[in-house]
Design a protein around this motif. Structure first.
Motif, PDB file in Angstrom:
ATOM      1  N   SER A 182       0.742  -1.174  -0.023  1.00 32.48           N
ATOM      2  CA  SER A 182       0.135   0.136   0.004  1.00 32.48           C
ATOM      3  C   SER A 182       0.926   1.377   0.037  1.00 32.48           C
ATOM      4  N   LEU A 183       1.709   1.525   0.799  1.00 33.17           N
ATOM      5  CA  LEU A 183       2.640   2.556   0.929  1.00 33.17           C
ATOM      6  C   LEU A 183       4.181   2.126   1.181  1.00 33.17           C
ATOM      7  N   TYR A 184       4.653   2.209  -0.038  1.00 26.96           N
ATOM      8  CA  TYR A 184       5.997   1.880  -0.323  1.00 26.96           C
ATOM      9  C   TYR A 184       7.163   2.941  -0.299  1.00 26.96           C
ATOM     10  N   LEU A 185       8.020   2.938   0.810  1.00 27.55           N
ATOM     11  CA  LEU A 185       9.014   4.105   1.050  1.00 27.55           C
ATOM     12  C   LEU A 185      10.252   3.637   0.476  1.00 27.55           C
ATOM     13  N   VAL A 186      10.861   4.564  -0.455  1.00 23.78           N
ATOM     14  CA  VAL A 186      12.011   4.543  -0.976  1.00 23.78           C
ATOM     15  C   VAL A 186      12.793   5.660  -0.373  1.00 23.78           C
ATOM     16  N   THR A 187      14.222   5.383   0.205  1.00 18.36           N
ATOM     17  CA  THR A 187      14.965   6.088   1.033  1.00 18.36           C
ATOM     18  C   THR A 187      15.609   7.087   0.398  1.00 18.36           C
ATOM     19  N   ASP A 188      16.001   8.391   0.860  1.00 18.54           N
ATOM     20  CA  ASP A 188      16.951   9.284   0.106  1.00 18.54           C
ATOM     21  C   ASP A 188      17.933   9.721   1.247  1.00 18.54           C
ATOM     22  N   THR A 189      19.097   9.071   1.110  1.00 17.20           N
ATOM     23  CA  THR A 189      19.841   9.644   2.440  1.00 17.20           C
ATOM     24  C   THR A 189      20.062  11.233   2.646  1.00 17.20           C
ATOM     25  N   GLY A 190      20.232  11.898   1.434  1.00 16.06           N
ATOM     26  CA  GLY A 190      20.195  13.479   1.390  1.00 16.06           C
ATOM     27  C   GLY A 190      19.041  13.874   2.061  1.00 16.06           C
TER      28      GLY A 190
ATOM     29  N   GLY B 224       3.644   5.762  10.876  1.00 18.17           N
ATOM     30  CA  GLY B 224       2.672   6.419   9.916  1.00 18.17           C
ATOM     31  C   GLY B 224       1.893   5.713   8.872  1.00 18.17           C
ATOM     32  N   GLY B 225       2.247   4.528   8.803  1.00 18.09           N
ATOM     33  CA  GLY B 225       1.506   3.548   7.869  1.00 18.09           C
ATOM     34  C   GLY B 225       2.340   3.135   6.738  1.00 18.09           C
ATOM     35  N   VAL B 226       3.779   3.328   6.589  1.00 18.13           N
ATOM     36  CA  VAL B 226       4.269   2.672   5.595  1.00 18.13           C
ATOM     37  C   VAL B 226       4.753   1.338   5.633  1.00 18.13           C
ATOM     38  N   THR B 227       4.465   0.669   4.613  1.00 19.16           N
ATOM     39  CA  THR B 227       4.431  -0.918   4.639  1.00 19.16           C
ATOM     40  C   THR B 227       5.557  -1.618   3.974  1.00 19.16           C
TER      41      THR B 227
ATOM     42  N   ALA C 205       3.387  10.158   6.222  1.00 20.92           N
ATOM     43  CA  ALA C 205       3.148   8.582   5.860  1.00 20.92           C
ATOM     44  C   ALA C 205       1.679   8.752   6.265  1.00 20.92           C
ATOM     45  N   ALA C 206       1.213   8.957   7.247  1.00 20.25           N
ATOM     46  CA  ALA C 206      -0.364   8.927   7.776  1.00 20.25           C
ATOM     47  C   ALA C 206      -1.068   9.414   6.850  1.00 20.25           C
ATOM     48  N   SER C 207      -0.722  10.742   6.182  1.00 18.38           N
ATOM     49  CA  SER C 207      -1.494  11.383   5.359  1.00 18.38           C
ATOM     50  C   SER C 207      -1.828  10.600   4.017  1.00 18.38           C
ATOM     51  N   LEU C 208      -0.646  10.054   3.431  1.00 18.24           N
ATOM     52  CA  LEU C 208      -0.430   9.284   2.421  1.00 18.24           C
ATOM     53  C   LEU C 208      -1.203   8.080   2.483  1.00 18.24           C
ATOM     54  N   ARG C 209      -1.056   7.563   3.668  1.00 19.13           N
ATOM     55  CA  ARG C 209      -1.715   6.220   3.801  1.00 19.13           C
ATOM     56  C   ARG C 209      -3.286   6.517   3.913  1.00 19.13           C
ATOM     57  N   ALA C 210      -3.826   7.546   4.512  1.00 20.11           N
ATOM     58  CA  ALA C 210      -5.338   7.473   4.547  1.00 20.11           C
ATOM     59  C   ALA C 210      -5.734   8.105   3.098  1.00 20.11           C
ATOM     60  N   ALA C 211      -4.913   8.785   2.295  1.00 17.67           N
ATOM     61  CA  ALA C 211      -5.329   9.062   1.077  1.00 17.67           C
ATOM     62  C   ALA C 211      -5.463   7.756   0.429  1.00 17.67           C
ATOM     63  N   TRP C 212      -4.657   7.016   0.416  1.00 14.35           N
ATOM     64  CA  TRP C 212      -4.827   5.571  -0.289  1.00 14.35           C
ATOM     65  C   TRP C 212      -5.886   4.666   0.150  1.00 14.35           C
TER      66      TRP C 212
END
Length: 215
Positions: A9-17, A34-37, A204-211
């Motif tokens: 549902s909510l896939y986070l790709v990290t960016d160190t910078g 916050g809801g990242v899966t 993340a919570a806002s994105l997850r709620a939208a999804w």
């Protein structure tokens, strides 16, 4: 290793910078709260040694959450990190080779942007891939060399042609997430919307709620 299938549902790709002084592990931890899966560790500029150290730190904060850790591109480091799988692009190690090296329990994802690439992936047969990342949906500054944006319609076309679940990536914001809910995608992938946020858990919570279609 995490067993398939997985919640995309909510896939986070990290960016160190973009994570800045807060750091990648703390950002990932907050984002999961916050809801990242799913968390994908991506840092193309890091040495292998630094990448392994970073990956182990992220794996430790994900322990017990049920959220899998996916490694971007560096198939040879998945086992050193103790990650759950790998995500490869069209110019990275072939997914069949990644599957052979990592075994049947690892997750293997592949980036695509066209139906032709989906057809090619189907030729790999069963048991190689678990999901597709599709995009870019919209222009994104986090990957300046990206291809032509395909829009929500392009996501829908790829999702319809794919036997695997697809995750939409590229320019995803909370507002745009709602535009993809009925595209056939299994979820959305984000980078800057969470990594650059003042409060990753809130973003993340806002994105997850939208999804999830919550008001």
């Amino acid at each position: 290793m995490t067993r398939r299938p997985v919640n995309l549902s909510l896939y986070l790709v990290t960016d160190t910078g973009l994570c800045g002084p807060r750091g990648v592990p703390a950002t990932a931890q907050a984002a999961v709260a916050g809801g990242v899966t799913v968390v994908q560790l991506r840092d193309p500029g890091a040495t292998d040694a630094h990448f392994v150290a970073l990956g182990v730190a992220v794996r430790e904060v994900l322990a017990g959450t049920g959220v899998p850790l996916i490694i971007d591109d560096r198939v040879h480091l998945v086992q050193d990190i103790g990650a759950d799988g790998v995500h490869v692009g069209q110019r990275d190690m072939p997914p069949a080779q990644a599957r052979q090296l990592l075994g049947p329990d690892a997750m293997v994802g592949l980036s695509v942007s066209t139906i032709e690439q989906v057809r090619t992936a189907r030729g790999l047969g069963d048991g190689v891939l678990d999901y597709l990342g599709v995009g870019p949906v919209w222009p994104t500054a986090t990957k300046p060399d990206h291809g032509t944006p395909i829009g929500p319609g392009g996501v829908a076309a790829v999702a319809a042609a794919s036997p695997w679940p697809v995750v939409a990536i590229g320019g995803i914001t909370t507002k745009r997430t709602g535009m993809l809910r009925h595209s056939g995608a299994a979820g959305v992938a984000v980078v800057s919307t969470v990594c650059a946020a003042e409060e990753p858990a809130v973003a993340a919570a806002s994105l997850r709620a939208a999804w999830d279609g919550q008001p």
